[in-house]
Every structure is written in structure tokens, then in C-alpha cells.
Motif scaffolding. Structure first.
Motif, mmCIF file in Angstrom:
data_model
loop_
_atom_site.group_PDB
_atom_site.id
_atom_site.type_symbol
_atom_site.label_atom_id
_atom_site.label_comp_id
_atom_site.label_asym_id
_atom_site.label_seq_id
_atom_site.Cartn_x
_atom_site.Cartn_y
_atom_site.Cartn_z
ATOM 1 N N ILE A 101 -16.304 -13.975 -38.112
ATOM 2 C CA ILE A 101 -14.922 -13.446 -38.356
ATOM 3 C C ILE A 101 -14.824 -11.919 -39.017
ATOM 4 O O ILE A 101 -15.515 -11.909 -40.123
ATOM 5 C CB ILE A 101 -13.789 -14.201 -38.961
ATOM 6 N N GLU A 102 -14.644 -10.918 -38.410
ATOM 7 C CA GLU A 102 -14.521 -9.805 -39.154
ATOM 8 C C GLU A 102 -13.323 -9.286 -39.894
ATOM 9 O O GLU A 102 -12.309 -9.592 -39.413
ATOM 10 C CB GLU A 102 -14.794 -8.579 -38.069
ATOM 11 N N PHE A 103 -13.564 -8.669 -41.065
ATOM 12 C CA PHE A 103 -12.315 -8.166 -41.649
ATOM 13 C C PHE A 103 -12.599 -6.783 -42.066
ATOM 14 O O PHE A 103 -13.792 -6.373 -42.269
ATOM 15 C CB PHE A 103 -12.049 -8.940 -43.108
ATOM 16 N N GLU A 126 -13.620 -3.787 -33.679
ATOM 17 C CA GLU A 126 -13.327 -3.594 -32.264
ATOM 18 C C GLU A 126 -12.668 -5.376 -31.756
ATOM 19 O O GLU A 126 -12.795 -6.151 -32.575
ATOM 20 C CB GLU A 126 -14.670 -3.580 -31.725
ATOM 21 N N GLY A 127 -12.099 -4.966 -30.744
ATOM 22 C CA GLY A 127 -11.814 -6.458 -30.140
ATOM 23 C C GLY A 127 -10.411 -6.170 -29.166
ATOM 24 O O GLY A 127 -9.875 -4.980 -29.304
ATOM 25 N N THR A 128 -9.860 -7.384 -28.831
ATOM 26 C CA THR A 128 -8.518 -7.052 -28.284
ATOM 27 C C THR A 128 -7.451 -7.909 -28.996
ATOM 28 O O THR A 128 -7.617 -8.982 -29.437
ATOM 29 C CB THR A 128 -8.630 -7.786 -26.715
ATOM 30 N N PHE A 129 -6.348 -7.291 -29.237
ATOM 31 C CA PHE A 129 -5.335 -7.832 -29.924
ATOM 32 C C PHE A 129 -4.552 -9.046 -29.134
ATOM 33 O O PHE A 129 -4.461 -8.999 -28.032
ATOM 34 C CB PHE A 129 -4.300 -6.851 -30.248
ATOM 35 N N LEU A 130 -4.263 -9.795 -30.076
ATOM 36 C CA LEU A 130 -3.611 -11.317 -29.263
ATOM 37 C C LEU A 130 -2.309 -10.762 -28.565
ATOM 38 O O LEU A 130 -2.013 -11.566 -27.625
ATOM 39 C CB LEU A 130 -3.479 -12.324 -30.235
ATOM 40 N N ASP A 164 -6.741 -22.441 -30.579
ATOM 41 C CA ASP A 164 -7.351 -23.389 -31.605
ATOM 42 C C ASP A 164 -8.169 -22.339 -32.541
ATOM 43 O O ASP A 164 -8.296 -22.779 -33.806
ATOM 44 C CB ASP A 164 -8.462 -24.226 -30.790
ATOM 45 N N SER A 165 -9.019 -21.210 -31.891
ATOM 46 C CA SER A 165 -9.620 -20.606 -32.851
ATOM 47 C C SER A 165 -8.678 -19.635 -33.742
ATOM 48 O O SER A 165 -9.292 -19.492 -34.859
ATOM 49 C CB SER A 165 -10.620 -19.715 -32.004
ATOM 50 N N LEU A 166 -7.564 -19.410 -33.512
ATOM 51 C CA LEU A 166 -6.696 -18.829 -34.294
ATOM 52 C C LEU A 166 -6.209 -19.622 -35.620
ATOM 53 O O LEU A 166 -6.424 -19.349 -36.714
ATOM 54 C CB LEU A 166 -5.468 -18.485 -33.340
ATOM 55 N N GLY A 167 -5.974 -20.786 -35.272
ATOM 56 C CA GLY A 167 -5.570 -21.824 -36.331
ATOM 57 C C GLY A 167 -6.967 -22.032 -37.315
ATOM 58 O O GLY A 167 -6.765 -22.252 -38.536
ATOM 59 N N THR A 168 -7.979 -21.980 -36.387
ATOM 60 C CA THR A 168 -9.275 -22.471 -37.613
ATOM 61 C C THR A 168 -9.636 -21.141 -38.490
ATOM 62 O O THR A 168 -9.817 -21.367 -39.362
ATOM 63 C CB THR A 168 -10.364 -22.574 -36.481
ATOM 64 N N SER A 222 -9.523 -10.426 -30.733
ATOM 65 C CA SER A 222 -10.162 -11.265 -30.326
ATOM 66 C C SER A 222 -11.373 -10.817 -29.272
ATOM 67 O O SER A 222 -11.138 -9.754 -28.829
ATOM 68 C CB SER A 222 -9.273 -12.138 -29.208
ATOM 69 N N LYS A 223 -12.242 -11.648 -29.072
ATOM 70 C CA LYS A 223 -13.588 -11.146 -28.099
ATOM 71 C C LYS A 223 -13.704 -12.615 -27.337
ATOM 72 O O LYS A 223 -14.008 -13.614 -27.899
ATOM 73 C CB LYS A 223 -14.695 -10.791 -28.710
ATOM 74 N N ASP A 224 -13.847 -12.457 -25.835
ATOM 75 C CA ASP A 224 -14.052 -13.655 -25.156
ATOM 76 C C ASP A 224 -13.409 -14.803 -25.346
ATOM 77 O O ASP A 224 -13.953 -16.005 -25.890
ATOM 78 C CB ASP A 224 -15.761 -13.962 -25.316
ATOM 79 N N ASP A 225 -12.133 -14.894 -25.655
ATOM 80 C CA ASP A 225 -11.188 -15.957 -25.782
ATOM 81 C C ASP A 225 -11.427 -16.620 -27.069
ATOM 82 O O ASP A 225 -10.880 -17.825 -27.231
ATOM 83 C CB ASP A 225 -11.321 -17.053 -24.685
ATOM 84 N N GLN A 226 -11.978 -15.769 -28.177
ATOM 85 C CA GLN A 226 -12.168 -16.264 -29.544
ATOM 86 C C GLN A 226 -11.554 -15.332 -30.490
ATOM 87 O O GLN A 226 -11.903 -14.097 -30.238
ATOM 88 C CB GLN A 226 -13.364 -16.538 -29.884
ATOM 89 N N VAL A 227 -10.768 -15.867 -31.279
ATOM 90 C CA VAL A 227 -10.353 -14.908 -32.449
ATOM 91 C C VAL A 227 -11.906 -14.346 -33.232
ATOM 92 O O VAL A 227 -12.514 -15.106 -33.465
ATOM 93 C CB VAL A 227 -9.506 -15.618 -33.551
ATOM 94 N N SER A 228 -11.947 -12.866 -33.349
ATOM 95 C CA SER A 228 -12.878 -12.191 -33.960
ATOM 96 C C SER A 228 -12.757 -11.655 -35.212
ATOM 97 O O SER A 228 -13.519 -11.181 -36.055
ATOM 98 C CB SER A 228 -13.535 -11.245 -32.771
ATOM 99 N N GLY A 229 -11.198 -11.309 -35.317
ATOM 100 C CA GLY A 229 -11.055 -10.443 -36.557
ATOM 101 C C GLY A 229 -9.475 -10.532 -36.792
ATOM 102 O O GLY A 229 -8.691 -10.865 -36.251
#
Ligand code: PMP
Length: 759
Positions: free
Chosen positions: A75-77, A106-110, A121-125, A207-214
């Protein structure tokens, strides 16, 4: 936020303080800082520019410190970048401005994509992992930080209610403020606290590839109750979802697996989510008032309103149980022994609706919540005129009770103010009001007034009418004395046929006039000696218990003069139909174009608070002043007066009479559509939101179909819609919902009614 700086100056400062000579600048949205995307060589950064007069440097420094300390694999901050002199925050020499440079993520906003289960799931995690890390950190600055967006200070936003222009919208927010005060505020001190991000909304999560990335924007970070973190994230995740509860439940489960919630936190989550939505719409309303361009600040407003309107339709108990199940906590016990306990103390004569009675726990506007977690659409309660737990009415009662409760033997302002406001709804010469505590007490008093004024005894009533449960009330209610358990007609009672336009036998012509003529003839016949004995005629404008039967047009206009010519008074029982329910008119007598001598008011007058009234002329009121004092311990007390006034205020501010007319017409249209398909609907009648559906075995014989009515009401209950049955043939479905009932509610009712009638 106003910061005066040109792009050329920014570029010069970046070169001077960060050694970035040639940069590309793009301005970005920002709430409390001026933000730019900065491209230098192959690297991207976010530059945040603050004015120290508007934004404490210490807060930003504390945020930077946390950002340098928090690290989570995968996860990036945003990470702070030092200036060449080694500063996290670079003050611009000779000004109040300071800079902060952060790495760009970088990434796509939710906010830009669909939310798959995996993504939720990855957002909650991610959030659970973040809070797990944040719980280890301390920050005296963040601990001392005061922020209006801290849900711990949610109630401080209450004054912003005045910025919400629509009374219908405002009442929704006021409701959740009141519920927060009741359910959450007292428990706040017992909840654990930590530093939290405090704004995990869809435009701060990447997110990237359907996973939260940052996760970005730690500017709202604060030390507060841990549960607010997931509540805030849930509030935004739930927006624009057809089924917000399942998405939120998924989020909560994933968060809990990573960073366990406590049971008491889950129990408050429903109202904390609502509180964040309310904070959002309240602040949007304020910003719109103060700023010409508030588009960034109000970005979530539409979604928040939409979710609030969905949220009120979710039983809080149900939501809480769903979350508890996911988090392995025991769910609430629905108290199966309540029935047994009730039977021990409550006499059998008190009936319970439905084969399986409903255990109600809370209610909001046209929705009721039961202990099993269902949300039930109330299409039936004409007592709750302006909606269940209406915040204006609740607050009026609470405030008045905390100030003064006494009786009419003393002077107090609220009695007079309310009486003036109520009487303004009546035509002359109706100008005096008596207050009591039930419709029964009111109709009882109305009869006593008539008898005292006229010095006579006989009362004319309509067949199938109901007016109250006192002895006198039963005497004048054919619905009671003429049916099971009744002792028959009292000698002082004259019974008149119900002027029904549906089941009218073989009468022809102008039914109102025909029925009135027959009634007059009957009065003359039964009372050749006693017609001079007639004290009054009492009826409802639409006979509720008689099966929602509107009196034939012209009936009252023809009959009232007959009553008066025999020396009697005319009493209109407005207990069920009054206060705007009929849509076209505020009172039922107005709908019939007559003015009674005495009017009986009850049920909706206090939206469930036990109050009732009798309105009459000065002459009739004076005749009662004969030496025997009239006193009602509770009638017209300051609390009731405040509640009654609040009901009138809400009726007006929310234009509920107009809604009764419009929604009522829509309802009738929908029911007539059903009638063209279902032979068993013999008649659809009534006005505004006071409607009856007459079910018959044959449209020719008009034989009441009691069995079908029972089936319909039971099955509507299974579909979580409240209705009821009335009429001598026990075959009329009555629909008389709170006046906030809307088209969506009508469609829902129509859909289920259609389904049931097809089977
Ligand atoms: N009048 C009418 C027309 C009613 O419907 C009722 C109650 N169903 C009453 C009077 C009596 O009111 P309460 O139950 O408040 O005594």
C-alpha cells in the motif's frame, strides 16, 4: 481558503527551495490548501501550499510525521519530500505561505470504477491494517486537534440545519441528529480512541488491478474514536449502491478480520454512518451558501442524500445483526417471551393485529422497525400524521417537558399560542377550543356540550359509525352497540342509514339528497314527540370504521338544515379524517361544504401524543359555563400544547396536505389500474390519503369478501406493509398512512397488492 501566489512564483520557489528548476505544474482540487501536481524530470509530486494564518503548521507537521512513520507492504501513502535545507515544511521567506511536497501516487480512484467484492475486501483490509499501525502511534498535536468533521463532535454541526432549504430533507438530517444524541453520544466515552485517517472516501483511495493500492489526503487525520474510521469509509462506499448494506457488511467484515472491532462499536455503527452522511450534506449546504463555486466540497452531496434516503429504510437492528454475524458476535435476542408476559398482565380484550403479532422497536417517518430486523412500510397509521418520531415534534415535546408541565388552571403562553394557531384553521363561528386527551373524551364532551346547550337528550347517529370508548361513546357508536358484545341501541339514540354511494340498494337520483330526505323522514317518524328532543347529529365526513365510506355528496348540505330546523346541533367527528389528510381540504366538513356547530379532534392532532380537542362556537361554549367547572388534568397542558403546535408547523412547512392530495391521487390511480385487472376489487374510494378498497366476491352482488381481505392484509404484512380491515362486512382494506407517504411507497404497495390478488 485564499492564497495569493502566481504559478511563476511557485516555479521560482520550487527551484530555490527544492532545486527543481524546470517543472510542469497542474492545479488540482483542494479543500484547505492550494494543490498542484508537479512534474520534475521523470518524477511526479504533489505540492500543497498553505497560508499559516489559516492552517496551523503544527497540524501539517504532525501529519508529515505520521506519514513518514506508517508503512504497509503493498500500500502506498504519500511520503513527504524534504527541501534542500532539510525541511518537511518550507516556509516562503517574508510571507505567511509555506510549501509541502509529497510523492505522487499512481492508480485509479475508487470514485472512478465499479466496486467488485474483491476491491471492497481489499479496502476493508487496507483500512484495518492502517488502523492497526496508527494505533501504535501518538501525537500530542493530533490529540489536541479540533475538527468539525470529527464524528465525536457531530452534534456541533446541528446549527447548519438551517442551511438545508428543503424541510423534507432537513427533517431526515434532524432525525439522525436526534438519534445520534440518543443512541451514540452517551456511549462515546466508553469507546476506544486512536489516531485515524478520518476520510477514507472514494476520491482518497487508489486502486490497481481491482486491489486497493494507496491512500491519500491525511489532512483530516485526528485522534478520535476508532469506530469512526470504518463508519466514514462505509458512508462513502455505500453511496450509489443498489444494496448499500451488503457492500458495507463486506467492508466491515474485511476490516474486522484485520483489526477487530468491539461489539459495542458495531452496535453504534449504523448511526455513525448516518452521522457522516449528515455531516457531509450539512457542510455542503453551508458551503453552497457561502461560496459561489463549491463543486469540490459538495462532490459527495448527491450520493450522501441518496444513501440517507436508503438508510432510513434499513432497520438499524437488521444492519447491526448483519455486521455482528460477520464479526462472530451473538445477534440480538428477539424476546420471544414478550407475548407470554403480555398475556399475564394485559387483558385479552386488547386485540393484537395479525396471526403472528409484530414486535415493534422503533420507527422513522413512514417506516417502522420490528425486533426481527424488518422494515415495515406503514400504510395504515392515521394517528402518526406527520411521520413516526418526527424530529420537530419529538424535540418540541422533549423541550417542553424539561421546562414546565402544569394545567389550564394557570396562565402559560403555549396554550394560548397553540389555540390561536389551531383555531385559525376553522371558519367562523367556530372560535373556542376545549382540550382533552383522547378522541373518546372529545366526542363524549361534544355530546355533553350539545345536550347542555339545547337542554335536550336525543342524539342522531349513522349506522356503522364509531366515536369512542366511554359509555357515552359506545352509546353513540352503532359500530359497537350494534355488533358483537353490544347491548343494542340506547333509547336516546336515533339511528340513520349510512349514505353509502356504493352499496345504496335501489335508491335512484341524487343519492345525498335522497338519503337526507329519508333521514329527515325517519327523524320525524321516530320522534313525533321527541323530534323536539333532538340535541345533536354526529357523524364522520368519511365513515372510517364503517368501511372508509365517504358520505354521499350533498348529504350533509341537505341534512344539516333538517337537524337545525329540529333544534339540534351538528357535530363533525374529524378524529380520523382531519388535519389535511383528505388533501383537498383541511377538514372533512369543508369537503362536504358545511360548517358544523361542534368539531371533534383526536388522533393526528398530537402525532401520537395523547391529546384531543373539541372546537365550538362561543355561544355553545358559554352555555357550558353553568357553575359546574370543566377541568381536564392533562388537556391543553404545556407539553401537549407544544406538541400540537409542532404538528401544525410541520404540516405547513412540509406542505403535507398537498402531498396527501398528490400522493393520494396517484394511489387512487394505481388502485383503479388494479381494479381493471382484479375482479375482486369492487370499489376504490376515499380522498387524499384516506382510502378504502372494498373487496367483493362478485361485482354484481357486491357480497363482501372478508376472507380475501384477511388474506390481503396478512400477506401484505408478510411483505412488510401495514394495512388493516374495516367495514361491517370486514372486507374493506383501509389505507391511511402518515402524510409523508410518497410515490415510491405507493408503487411498492401496488406491486405487492397486485401480486397477492393474482394468487
Ligand atoms: N372517533 C373516531 C372517528 C375514531 O376513529 C376514534 C378512534 N378510533 C375515536 C373517535 C376515539 O378516539 P380515541 O381512541 O382517541 O379515544
Amino acid at each position: 481558503m485564499h492564497i495569493s501566489i502566481t504559478e511563476a512564483e511557485i516555479k521560482a520557489h520550487l527551484q530555490h527551495y527544492y532545486n527543481m528548476p524546470v517543472v510542469q505544474l497542474n492545479q488540482m482540487d483542494g479543500y484547505d490548501s492550494l494543490n498542484y501536481k508537479v512534474k520534475f524530470q521523470d518524477q511526479k509530486y504533489v505540492l500543497k501550499i498553505y497560508n499559516s494564518k489559516q492552517h496551523h503548521e503544527a497540524d501539517v507537521a504532525a501529519e508529515n510525521e505520521i506519514l513518514t512513520e506508517v508503512n504497509i507492504d503493498g500500500i502506498e501513502f504519500p511520503k513527504p519530500v524534504k527541501s534542500i535545507s532539510g525541511q518537511w515544511l518550507q516556509r516562503i521567506k517574508g510571507s505567511d505561505i509555506y510549501f509541502r511536497l509529497l510523492t505522487f501516487l499512481e492508480g485509479t480512484f475508487l470514485g472512478e470504477i465499479e466496486h467488485s467484492d474483491e476491491l471492497i475486501d481489499s479496502l476493508g483490509t487496507m483500512l484495518g491494517r492502517l488502523d492497526h499501525e496508527l494505533a501504535k502511534l501518538t501525537s500530542p498535536v493530533l490529540q489536541g486537534r479540533v475538527l468539525a468533521w470529527d464524528l465525536g463532535r457531530f452534534l456541533d454541526n446541528t446549527p447548519l440545519l438551517s442551511f438545508i432549504k428543503s424541510p423534507t430533507d432537513a427533517k431526515l438530517v434532524a432525525y439522525f441528529i436526534q438519534q445520534f444524541k440518543l443512541e451514540v453520544q452517551p456511549k462515546l466515552p466508553s469507546l476506544r480512541a486512536s489516531i485515524i485517517h478520518n476520510d477514507a472516501n472514494e476520491w482518497n483511495v487508489l486502486s490497481k488491478d481491482d486491489q486497493v493500492s494507496g491512500l491519500i489526503d491525511f489532512g483530516d487525520m485526528i485522534y478520535t474514536k476508532v469506530v469512526f474510521e470504518i463508519a466514514i469509509c462505509a458512508a462513502y462506499l455505500g453511496m450509489q449502491k443498489e444494496d448499500p448494506l451488503s457492500a458495507i457488511t463486506r467492508l466491515v467484515a474485511a476490516y474486522h478480520k484485520t483489526f477487530p472491532l468491539e461489539e459495542k462499536e458495531i452496535e453504534l455503527l449504523y448511526y455513525c454512518i448516518a452521522a457522516r452522511l449528515c455531516t457531509s450534506v450539512l457542510n455542503s449546504a453551508k458551503e453552497k451558501e457561502h461560496r459561489a463555486d463549491a463543486s469540490y466540497i459538495t462532490i459527495s452531496e448527491k450520493g450522501a442524500w441518496h444513501l440517507l434516503r436508503q438508510w432510513i429504510q434499513i432497520n438499524p437492528e437488521h444492519a447491526t445483526n448483519e455486521w455482528k454475524k460477520e464479526c462472530d458476535f451473538a445477534t440480538a435476542n428477539t424476546n420471544c417471551d414478550l407475548m407470554t408476559r403480555r398475556e399475564k398482565v394485559i387483558p385479552k380484550v386488547f386485540s393484537l393485529s395479525y396471526r403472528e403479532p409484530i414486535h415493534m422497536t422503533k420507527a422513522a417517518f413512514q417506516y417502522m422497525y420490528d425486533a426481527a430486523g424488518n422494515t415495515i412500510l406503514d400504510a395504515y397509521n392515521n394517528i402518526i400524521q406527520v411521520g413516526h418520531a418526527h424530529p420537530t415534534v419529538v424535540a418540541a415535546g422533549q423541550d417542553a417537558m424539561a421546562k414546565l408541565n402544569t394545567n389550564t388552571r394557570y396562565l402559560y403562553e403555549s396554550l394560548v399560542t397553540y389555540s390561536e394557531q389551531l383555531l385559525a384553521h376553522f371558519p367562523a363561528p367556530l372560535s373556542k377550543v376545549f382540550f382533552v386527551n383522547s378522541g373518546s373524551a372529545a366526542s363524549d364532551l361534544a355530546i355533553r356540550l350539545a345536550r347542555t346547550y339545547t337542554g335536550r337528550n336525543k342524539i342522531a347517529v349513522l349506522q356503522h359509525g364509531y366515536h369512542g370508548n366511554t359509555q357515552l361513546g359506545i352509546d353513540i357508536s352503532h359500530y359497537k352497540y350494534g355488533h358483537k358484545g353490544g347491548k343494542g341501541k340506547h333509547p336516546d339514540i336515533i339511528e340513520l342509514a349510512l349514505p353509502d354511494t356504493y352499496r345504496h340498494g335501489d335508491r335512484n337520483g341524487d343519492l345525498g339528497a335522497v338519503y337526507a330526505k329519508e333521514a329527515a323522514a325517519h327523524l320525524t317518524k321516530v320522534a313525533s314527540s321527541s323530534s323536539r328532543d333532538l340535541a345533536a347529529f354526529i357523524c364522520e365526513p368519511i365513515v372510517g370504521c364503517g368501511g372508509q365510506v365517504p358520505l354521499a355528496p350533498g348529504y350533509l348540505q341537505a341534512l344539516y338544515p333538517e337537524i337545525r330546523s329540529r333544534g339540534g346541533l351538528c357535530i363533525s367527528d374529524e378524529v380520523q379524517v382531519g388535519f389535511g389528510r383528505l388533501g383537498t381540504h383541511f377538514w372533512g366538513f369543508e369537503y362536504h361544504g358545511v360548517t358544523p356547530d361542534i368539531v371533534v379532534l383526536g388522533k393526528p392532532i398530537g402525532n401520537g401524543h395523547p391529546m384531543a380537542a373539541v372546537v365550538t362556537t362561543e355561544a355553545i361554549a358559554d352555555s357550558f359555563n353553568n357553575g359546574m367547572e370543566f377541568f381536564s388534568s392533562f388537556g391543553g397542558n404545556p407539553v401537549s400544547s407544544a406538541v400540537g403546535k409542532a404538528v401544525l408547523d410541520v404540516l405547513e412547512s412540509e406542505s403535507l396536505q398537498t402531498n396527501a392530495l398528490e400522493t393520494g391521487d396517484y394511489l387512487k390511480r394505481k388502485l383503479h389500474e388494479l381494479m381493471s385487472v382484479h375482479e375482486c376489487i369492487g370499489d376504490v374510494r376515499g380522498e387524499g390519503l384516506f382510502i378504502g378498497i372494498d373487496l367483493v366476491t362478485s361485482r354484481i352482488s357486491k357480497e363482501p369478501d372478508a376472507k380475501m381481505a384477511k388474506k390481503v392484509v396478512e400477506e401484505l404484512k408478510m411483505a412488510h406493509i401495514l394495512t388493516s380491515i374495516d367495514g361491517p362486512g370486514h372486507n374493506v382494506i383501509k389505507i391511511k398512512p402518515p402524510l409523508c407517504f410518497n410515490r415510491e411507497n405507493v408503487d411498492h404497495l401496488r406491486h405487492h397488492l397486485d401480486k397477492i390478488l393474482f394468487c
